[in-house]
Enzyme design. Structure first.
Site, PDB file in Angstrom:
ATOM      1  NE  ARG A 104      -2.550  -0.045   3.559  1.00 57.74           N
ATOM      2  CZ  ARG A 104      -3.381   0.377   4.489  1.00 57.74           C
ATOM      3  NH1 ARG A 104      -4.679   0.274   4.316  1.00 57.74           N
ATOM      4  NH2 ARG A 104      -2.942   0.901   5.609  1.00 57.74           N
ATOM      5  CB  THR A 108      -2.437   6.983  -2.696  1.00 55.58           C
ATOM      6  OG1 THR A 108      -1.752   5.730  -2.838  1.00 55.58           O
ATOM      7  CG2 THR A 108      -1.650   8.074  -3.387  1.00 55.58           C
ATOM      8  CG  ASP A 200       2.625  -2.795   8.915  1.00 58.68           C
ATOM      9  OD1 ASP A 200       2.898  -3.953   8.526  1.00 58.68           O
ATOM     10  OD2 ASP A 200       2.635  -1.817   8.164  1.00 58.68           O
ATOM     11  CG  ASP A 203       6.356  -3.070   9.647  1.00 60.78           C
ATOM     12  OD1 ASP A 203       7.141  -3.463   8.755  1.00 60.78           O
ATOM     13  OD2 ASP A 203       5.885  -1.916   9.687  1.00 60.78           O
TER      14      ASP A 203
HETATM   15  C1  PRP Z   1      -1.042  -4.722   4.346  1.00 59.58           C
HETATM   16  C2  PRP Z   1      -1.809  -6.004   4.465  1.00 59.58           C
HETATM   17  C3  PRP Z   1      -2.649  -6.009   3.242  1.00 59.58           C
HETATM   18  C4  PRP Z   1      -2.952  -4.560   3.041  1.00 59.58           C
HETATM   19  C5  PRP Z   1      -4.339  -4.290   3.530  1.00 59.58           C
HETATM   20  O1  PRP Z   1       0.028  -4.872   3.499  1.00 59.58           O
HETATM   21  O2  PRP Z   1      -0.999  -7.127   4.587  1.00 59.58           O
HETATM   22  O3  PRP Z   1      -1.999  -6.528   2.100  1.00 59.58           O
HETATM   23  O4  PRP Z   1      -2.013  -3.816   3.817  1.00 59.58           O
HETATM   24  O5  PRP Z   1      -4.709  -3.010   3.277  1.00 59.58           O
HETATM   25  P1  PRP Z   1      -5.843  -2.608   2.230  1.00 59.58           P
HETATM   26  O6  PRP Z   1      -6.989  -3.549   2.498  1.00 59.58           O
HETATM   27  O7  PRP Z   1      -6.161  -1.197   2.596  1.00 59.58           O
HETATM   28  O8  PRP Z   1      -5.297  -2.752   0.868  1.00 59.58           O
HETATM   29  P2  PRP Z   1       1.119  -3.724   3.262  1.00 59.58           P
HETATM   30  O9  PRP Z   1       0.722  -2.901   2.094  1.00 59.58           O
HETATM   31  O10 PRP Z   1       1.388  -3.019   4.540  1.00 59.58           O
HETATM   32  O11 PRP Z   1       2.374  -4.544   2.782  1.00 59.58           O
HETATM   33  P3  PRP Z   1       3.243  -5.646   3.563  1.00 59.58           P
HETATM   34  O12 PRP Z   1       2.379  -6.882   3.698  1.00 59.58           O
HETATM   35  O13 PRP Z   1       4.388  -5.839   2.642  1.00 59.58           O
HETATM   36  O14 PRP Z   1       3.639  -5.078   4.898  1.00 59.58           O
HETATM   37  N1  URA Z   2      -2.304  -3.193   6.887  1.00 55.34           N
HETATM   38  C1  URA Z   2      -1.946  -3.658   8.098  1.00 55.34           C
HETATM   39  O1  URA Z   2      -0.951  -4.380   8.224  1.00 55.34           O
HETATM   40  N2  URA Z   2      -2.686  -3.321   9.150  1.00 55.34           N
HETATM   41  C2  URA Z   2      -3.779  -2.555   9.039  1.00 55.34           C
HETATM   42  O2  URA Z   2      -4.435  -2.277  10.061  1.00 55.34           O
HETATM   43  C3  URA Z   2      -4.137  -2.064   7.772  1.00 55.34           C
HETATM   44  C4  URA Z   2      -3.384  -2.416   6.701  1.00 55.34           C
END
Ligand code: PRP
Ligand code: URA
Length: 209
Positions: A104, A108, A200, A203
């Site tokens: 994400r 945005t 997160d 993380d």
């Molecule tokens: C997080 C999570 C989802 C997304 C959810 O990933 O694992 O993929 O955000 O958010 P959304 O429903 O608003 O799209 P992130 O983009 O943080 O990437 P990561 O898994 O690499 O940490």
């Molecule tokens: N991605 C995450 O990892 N946590 C949230 O709460 C939303 C998006």
């Protein structure tokens, strides 16, 4: 309309509570996510058809049951979706695994694709997409669209925690995809994080913050 399955088994709820705690470290977080994924996998695969098979036990021949028909693929949305693969693979060791890389954009909150590698015959498989967090639903919807463009027509979405906004978006854009969750939380905050959520997920799984 897709069905929403909230799997509120007491053991899943207990493990999720520990995951949500801010003091829970990466090792425990990962382990609990795998355990919950295996338990949720029972529900996600509950209606997979069986077919009879003749076998012999040490006592006598018998007609037993084996999983039939369509093969399965697990497709984690990177990174955090990876945390649900081992648990599901314990349940279905022969499942193929594809990967869709999305992150994400911090400003945005829209998903950006950076990787996609899927089994060649993905269109012939029941596909379980995994991602612990269903926040705005943007990442899940993009991943589902990519799979449909590859011909997949039997897809289930398995997440841990969902926000009402994300659930509504997936149901509106992908009414054929059932959603499996361990919890539906209250809302999103101004940074599109799930409240109360668990922070997160990526993380916390990989210890990157
Ligand atoms: C997080 C999570 C989802 C997304 C959810 O990933 O694992 O993929 O955000 O958010 P959304 O429903 O608003 O799209 P992130 O983009 O943080 O990437 P990561 O898994 O690499 O940490
Ligand atoms: N991605 C995450 O990892 N946590 C949230 O709460 C939303 C998006």
């Amino acid at each position: 309309m897709s069905q929403l399955h909230v799997i509120n088994h007491p053991m899943i709820q207990h493990k999720l509570t520990i995951m949500r705690k801010k003091e829970t470290g990466s090792k425990d977080f990962r382990q609990l996510l795998n355990e919950i994924s295996l338990l949720m996998g029972y529900e996600v695969t509950r209606d997979i058809p069986l077919e009879p098979v003749e076998i012999e036990t040490p006592i006598c021949p018998m007609k037993a049951a084996k999983v039939s028909g369509r093969k399965l693929a697990i497709v984690p949305i990177l990174r955090a979706g990876m945390g649900m693969v081992d648990g599901l693979q314990m349940l279905v060791p022969v499942a193929r695994v594809g990967h869709i890389g999305l992150y994400r954009d911090e400003n945005t909150h829209k998903p950006v694709v950076y990787y996609c590698k899927l089994p060649e015959d993905i269109q012939d498989r029941l596909v379980i997409v995994t991602d612990p967090m269903l926040a705005t639903g943007g990442s899940a919807c993009d991943a589902l669209e990519m799979l449909k463009k590859r011909g997949c027509n039997n897809i289930r979405l398995m997440c841990l925690v969902g926000a009402p906004e994300g659930i509504a978006k997936v149901q509106a854009e992908h009414p054929d995809v059932d959603i499996y969750l361990a919890a539906v939380d209250e809302r999103l905050n101004e940074n599109a994080y799930i409240v109360p959520g668990l922070g997160d997920a990526g993380d916390r799984i990989f210890g990157t913050k």
